[in-house]
Design an enzyme around this catalytic site. Sequence first.
Site, PDB file in Angstrom:
ATOM      1  N   GLY A  50      39.593  26.998  44.435  1.00  0.00           N
ATOM      2  CA  GLY A  50      39.529  25.918  45.406  1.00  0.00           C
ATOM      3  C   GLY A  50      38.266  25.103  45.343  1.00  0.00           C
ATOM      4  CG  ASP A  71      38.798  32.275  37.769  1.00  0.00           C
ATOM      5  OD1 ASP A  71      39.519  33.291  37.774  1.00  0.00           O
ATOM      6  OD2 ASP A  71      38.735  31.483  38.727  1.00  0.00           O
ATOM      7  CG  ASN A  79      46.230  29.826  42.685  1.00  0.00           C
ATOM      8  OD1 ASN A  79      46.357  30.346  41.587  1.00  0.00           O
ATOM      9  ND2 ASN A  79      45.892  30.525  43.760  1.00  0.00           N
ATOM     10  CG  LEU A  80      50.071  24.860  41.910  1.00  0.00           C
ATOM     11  CD1 LEU A  80      51.439  24.409  41.428  1.00  0.00           C
ATOM     12  CD2 LEU A  80      49.030  24.700  40.817  1.00  0.00           C
ATOM     13  CD  GLN A  81      46.351  24.711  50.292  1.00  0.00           C
ATOM     14  OE1 GLN A  81      45.943  25.593  49.541  1.00  0.00           O
ATOM     15  NE2 GLN A  81      45.811  24.471  51.480  1.00  0.00           N
ATOM     16  NE  ARG A  82      43.072  27.972  47.919  1.00  0.00           N
ATOM     17  CZ  ARG A  82      44.191  28.631  47.653  1.00  0.00           C
ATOM     18  NH1 ARG A  82      45.364  28.056  47.820  1.00  0.00           N
ATOM     19  NH2 ARG A  82      44.163  29.872  47.197  1.00  0.00           N
ATOM     20  CE  LYS A  95      43.419  30.787  39.883  1.00  0.00           C
ATOM     21  NZ  LYS A  95      42.788  31.101  41.186  1.00  0.00           N
ATOM     22  CG  ASP A 139      38.068  34.784  45.563  1.00  0.00           C
ATOM     23  OD1 ASP A 139      37.383  35.639  44.964  1.00  0.00           O
ATOM     24  OD2 ASP A 139      39.282  34.606  45.313  1.00  0.00           O
ATOM     25  CB  CYS A 201      42.616  31.843  51.041  1.00  0.00           C
ATOM     26  SG  CYS A 201      41.008  31.098  50.726  1.00  0.00           S
ATOM     27  CB  CYS A 334      28.971  40.503  65.947  1.00  0.00           C
ATOM     28  SG  CYS A 334      28.478  42.178  65.485  1.00  0.00           S
TER      29      CYS A 334
END
Length: 367
Positions: A50, A71, A79-82, A95, A139, A201, A334
């Site tokens: 992303g 990577d 994954n393709l949304q971002r 990737k 990530d 995510c 917290c």
Amino acid sequence: MPLPPLVDPVPALTDAERARTARHVALAGLGEIGQRRLAAAHVAVIGAGGLGSPAILALAAAGVGTLTVIDDDIVEHTNLQRQVLHRLADIGAAKVDSAVRVAADLAPETVVHPVRERLTGENAGDLLRGAHLVIDGSDTFETRAAVAAACEGLGIPLVWGVVQEFHAQVTVFWSAPPAGIAPVRLSDLHRAEEVGELPTCAAVGVLGALCLQVGGLLATEAVKLLTGIGEPLLGRVAVIDALAGTQREVPLRPAVLRPAASAPAPAPTPAREEIPHITAAEMLAAQEAGATLLDVREPFETDAGIVGGSVVIPLADFLADPGQIDDGPVVVICAHGIRALRAAEVLQGRGVTASVLAGGLAAWTPA
């Protein structure tokens, strides 16, 4: 103020590259010499997801001469949304292969070294050696800690960003900046023992357009450092709230002043008084008596609810500007008590009476 450029310029650009980057050359302060510095630069990008996707696109378009893209993952449908490097036809492929293809299509003079390997604490130094700076778009905190440690060992800048849901942060860490500039490290923003288990995510989602925005900021920071223009985000954190449409900054200073090796050892610091840990009933009684409840959780946590009347300041924002809370007593909250203890220690160091909700909200089930 601008820092000295990281890279010496190449002697000249090719005619094709000069034509392709003409709008950079026209920029006051960057100009042809800045563009020649970009052509000489080597940037390592951790992750082609992303954040790495838009950063790689922007760096290749900018004319950065060499990109190492690290990577070990393959492209998935979700994954393709971002992750804008990849296409439907790439599903199931590595990737890093997308990075090679896109750079060749966009900026054929940019050389991409694909590294289909998982970065760890053991191999990070070898994988990043030779880069002028690193962009971290990974990530997991484990990977981020390994990247940060390697950059500290190599003495190179780390351009760092994180996105979750509708929120993001961008900054620059550098353990060996030019003389007169205070070093800032990942541990000054996030200590490993305080991070805890972060949601993925897949669990909480992420706004795709925000990834493009943050990836562009990461590339911009890299360009500024490589060419010596502008004011990098060293010692500052850009904080983005996409839903509110705001971008602000908070200062980031070293959590501990580190004396030079030649300096005499400082006198021992007197032990601080132990931070009290109190029960939920004691917390509510303290609030009734006038204490401030400070919730240092992240937005994805507080969205599910807070203790009524709490002041909500995520830990990173609070550590960057502890003066937001300058009067006590304060009870810090917290999820599990670890981050709260860090904030309480800072408050105590500033002379503010502070305690911690024992076990955090995870240990409290209100009646």
